[in-house]
Design a protein around this motif. Structure first.
Motif, PDB file in Angstrom:
ATOM      1  N   HIS A 132      -7.990  -1.889  -1.684  1.00 26.44           N
ATOM      2  CA  HIS A 132      -6.967  -2.262  -0.707  1.00 26.44           C
ATOM      3  C   HIS A 132      -7.602  -2.794   0.579  1.00 26.44           C
ATOM      4  O   HIS A 132      -7.152  -3.804   1.135  1.00 26.44           O
ATOM      5  N   ARG A 135      -8.998  -6.234  -0.075  1.00 29.83           N
ATOM      6  CA  ARG A 135      -7.933  -7.255  -0.101  1.00 29.83           C
ATOM      7  C   ARG A 135      -7.444  -7.567   1.311  1.00 29.83           C
ATOM      8  O   ARG A 135      -7.138  -8.715   1.646  1.00 29.83           O
ATOM      9  N   SER A 136      -7.356  -6.546   2.157  1.00 31.74           N
ATOM     10  CA  SER A 136      -6.883  -6.763   3.529  1.00 31.74           C
ATOM     11  C   SER A 136      -7.857  -7.638   4.313  1.00 31.74           C
ATOM     12  O   SER A 136      -7.437  -8.517   5.074  1.00 31.74           O
ATOM     13  N   ALA A 138      -9.988  -9.768   2.952  1.00 32.27           N
ATOM     14  CA  ALA A 138      -9.931 -11.103   2.335  1.00 32.27           C
ATOM     15  C   ALA A 138      -8.724 -11.870   2.867  1.00 32.27           C
ATOM     16  O   ALA A 138      -8.816 -13.044   3.233  1.00 32.27           O
ATOM     17  N   HIS A 139      -7.581 -11.198   2.943  1.00 35.68           N
ATOM     18  CA  HIS A 139      -6.357 -11.828   3.415  1.00 35.68           C
ATOM     19  C   HIS A 139      -6.508 -12.269   4.867  1.00 35.68           C
ATOM     20  O   HIS A 139      -6.173 -13.396   5.235  1.00 35.68           O
ATOM     21  N   ARG A 140      -7.036 -11.364   5.675  1.00 35.14           N
ATOM     22  CA  ARG A 140      -7.222 -11.655   7.092  1.00 35.14           C
ATOM     23  C   ARG A 140      -8.197 -12.827   7.288  1.00 35.14           C
ATOM     24  O   ARG A 140      -8.085 -13.596   8.243  1.00 35.14           O
ATOM     25  N   GLY A 142      -8.357 -15.285   5.307  1.00 27.29           N
ATOM     26  CA  GLY A 142      -7.710 -16.494   4.807  1.00 27.29           C
ATOM     27  C   GLY A 142      -8.102 -16.862   3.381  1.00 27.29           C
ATOM     28  O   GLY A 142      -7.806 -17.966   2.916  1.00 27.29           O
ATOM     29  N   PRO A 144      -7.761 -16.759  -0.733  1.00 32.55           N
ATOM     30  CA  PRO A 144      -6.515 -16.764  -1.505  1.00 32.55           C
ATOM     31  C   PRO A 144      -6.211 -15.400  -2.141  1.00 32.55           C
ATOM     32  O   PRO A 144      -7.123 -14.604  -2.353  1.00 32.55           O
ATOM     33  N   PRO A 145      -4.934 -15.162  -2.458  1.00 31.58           N
ATOM     34  CA  PRO A 145      -4.572 -13.936  -3.185  1.00 31.58           C
ATOM     35  C   PRO A 145      -5.373 -13.918  -4.495  1.00 31.58           C
ATOM     36  O   PRO A 145      -5.655 -14.968  -5.049  1.00 31.58           O
ATOM     37  N   SER A 147      -8.381 -12.788  -4.573  1.00 37.04           N
ATOM     38  CA  SER A 147      -9.778 -12.571  -4.181  1.00 37.04           C
ATOM     39  C   SER A 147     -10.094 -11.089  -4.336  1.00 37.04           C
ATOM     40  O   SER A 147      -9.211 -10.240  -4.186  1.00 37.04           O
ATOM     41  N   GLU A 298     -12.230 -19.577   5.439  1.00 35.48           N
ATOM     42  CA  GLU A 298     -11.333 -19.503   4.287  1.00 35.48           C
ATOM     43  C   GLU A 298     -11.745 -20.444   3.156  1.00 35.48           C
ATOM     44  O   GLU A 298     -11.222 -20.359   2.052  1.00 35.48           O
ATOM     45  N   ARG A 323     -13.536 -15.331  -4.005  1.00 35.14           N
ATOM     46  CA  ARG A 323     -12.251 -15.818  -4.512  1.00 35.14           C
ATOM     47  C   ARG A 323     -12.240 -15.804  -6.034  1.00 35.14           C
ATOM     48  O   ARG A 323     -11.188 -15.964  -6.645  1.00 35.14           O
TER      49      ARG A 323
END
Ligand SMILES: *Cc1c(COP(=O)(O)O)cnc(C)c1O
Length: 488
Positions: A132, A135-136, A138-140, A142, A144-145, A147, A298, A323
């Motif tokens: 988790h 993922r947070s 990775a998201h922050r 930029g 892609p989902p 990753s 990103e 990614r």
């Protein structure tokens, strides 16, 4: 060994009863608190005679048991005098932070349970918590989902993982045949100001230290794009196989950020993996005001970010994020007949370099949960503001600023006629008043000062300025004398 020949009582000196445990835990809590409170009043630098200490160590022949009431205070004393103090507000050093308190709490909890994170079967909840956090981040950043990644012992293991992924991606036979799978020898590209662990990593991965191409940097210390492009071209012409371009986001010496999006474009054109080593600088993703400096992050195929640098966790806590999660399974898969599960993309022992695995990620989970991105942003911004405050004062005193970094690091040179950078740094460190270092930037020695401690205050910056002036005074006097002579 027969049961009647041994004493089956648990060994009391190793496995404490609950009451005793509690007593010693409380004792440690108090002793550590006292020790840490005294740090700011003590020298930043270890002041000791290592030969005397080596003698003392000889008395530990491990023949007779010694009581904890002797051992624990002794160890704390040694750490108070025997290390550079990372928790000192005037430690302006390499990127080792004074750790966040939630991270320290996490260490204590993890030590008590000692969960094994090799598989999701043995530690279902820790494995989910780590995934988790990854993922947070990775998201922050930029990415892609989809990753994915994992915690590592640090930036070096994360960068090692990047190279394994790049080689596995470049040639599906690499896993089975090693570098022999490549028609031409694999080469990788980093700037000459990159972290030089890349040489060790190339050695470990079997592509050899000579495969690391150090690309020239521009006047500010950023990767020179035309040199990168030309070097890749001539390597290809010579029959080599360029497998990875690495941009550094926050060089170790001067905190410079390579042109990320442009490096990505070149990597894409030549078909190489694009990795961003953001071990220190990656934390800037937390601040909306500062994260613009990382534009292009990103675009990476993979990134390295350390928890134990600017996210202020305890060591050792790095992250590798990519990614292309599939590659991690390709690179680290294995099957055994004794592990409790073998779930691709999930079980850490089949997706990472480690096997037995500590619950590293809890430190960042607890720190992020306790502070939120917003408080992390303030922590980063105050560090940068303190460095700007220092910069203003030194410029006013005639010092020259060598770097131009958006991060909290300053490289400066004293005015002409002052003692050398080496002697100023040596004298300040020896005095114990602050810890600063020397680095070379564009071929010149410069003083490197980095704000790494969330408790460093403006008064600590002012104290550093006083130390710099004091230890440069010999030179100041010299400069004044020679000026007066010039007037005569
Ligand atoms: C610190 C650092 C590394 C090495 O990471 P460790 O966590 O010390 O293993 C690599 N690259 C950069 C840019 C760093 O700042």
């Amino acid at each position: 060994m027969n049961l009647k020949d041994v004493s089956v009582a648990p060994i009391a000196s190793l496995f404490y009863e609950p009451d005793d445990r509690e007593r010693w835990d409380d004792f440690l809590t108090m002793a550590l608190s006292e020790a840490l409170q005294s740090v700011p009043g003590r020298p930043v630098n270890p002041i000791l005679d290592i030969n005397v200490f080596r003698q003392t160590l000889q008395s530990f022949d491990f023949q007779l048991p010694r009581p904890l009431f002797e051992l624990l205070p002794w160890v704390i004393d040694q750490l108070q005098s025997g290390v550079v103090q990372m928790t000192h507000p005037r430690y302006f050093g390499l990127f080792n932070p004074s750790p966040s308190f939630p991270a320290e709490c996490a260490e204590r909890i993890v030590s008590a349970f000692n969960p094994q994170l090799a598989t999701s079967t043995t530690s279902p909840i820790p494995v989910e918590i780590e995934a988790h956090v990854i993922r947070s981040i990775a998201h922050r950043a930029g990415l892609p989902p989809g990753s994915a990644g994992h915690f590592t012992t640090g930036g070096s293991e994360a960068n090692f993982t990047a190279l394994i992924c790049a080689l596995t991606n470049a040639n599906p036979r690499f896993g089975a045949d090693g570098v022999a799978a490549f028609a031409g020898s694999p080469t990788i590209y980093v700037s000459q100001d990159a972290h030089l662990a890349w040489h060790k990593i190339a050695h470990q991965c079997g592509i050899g230290r000579a495969s690391v191409r150090l690309i020239e940097t521009d006047h500010l210390g950023r990767m020179e794009l035309s040199s990168l492009f030309d070097m890749i071209g001539s390597d290809r012409a010579a029959g080599h196989t360029p497998v990875m371009v690495v941009a550094t986001a926050g060089t170790t010496g001067a905190g410079m950020i390579d042109p990320l999006a442009d490096c990505a474009a070149i990597a894409r054109v030549v078909g190489a993996w694009f990795h961003i080593d953001a071990a220190w600088g990656g934390a800037l993703i937390a601040s909306d005001r500062l994260r613009g400096a990382l534009a292009g992050i990103e675009t990476a195929d993979s990134i390295t970010v350390d928890g134990h640098k600017w996210f202020a966790t305890t060591m050792a806590c790095g992250m590798f994020i990519t990614r292309d999660a599939r590659l991690l399974s390709d690179a680290f898969h294995v099957s055994t007949n004794y592990m409790p599960s073998n779930v691709q993309h999930l079980d850490p022992y089949v997706t990472t370099a480690q096997w037995s695995r500590r619950f590293l990620g809890l430190r960042l989970f607890l720190s992020l949960a306790a502070a939120g991105w917003g408080e992390y942003a303030k922590y980063l911004e105050r560090s940068v503001a303190l460095i700007d405050f220092l910069k203003e004062q030194l410029v006013e005193l005639g010092w020259t600023v060598a770097n131009d970094s958006p991060l909290a690091v300053l490289c400066v040179e004293p005015p002409m006629g002052f003692p050398s950078v080496r002697s100023i740094v040596r004298d300040i460190v020896a005095s114990g008043s602050a810890w600063i270092s020397i680095t070379t930037f564009k071929g010149r020695d410069v003083i490197r000062i980095c704000v790494t401690n969330g408790r460093t205050m403006p008064r600590d910056i002012q104290a550093l300025v006083r130390s710099l002036r004091h230890f440069a005074r010999g030179g100041e006097d010299l400069a004044r004398d020679s000026q007066e002579e010039g007037v005569k």
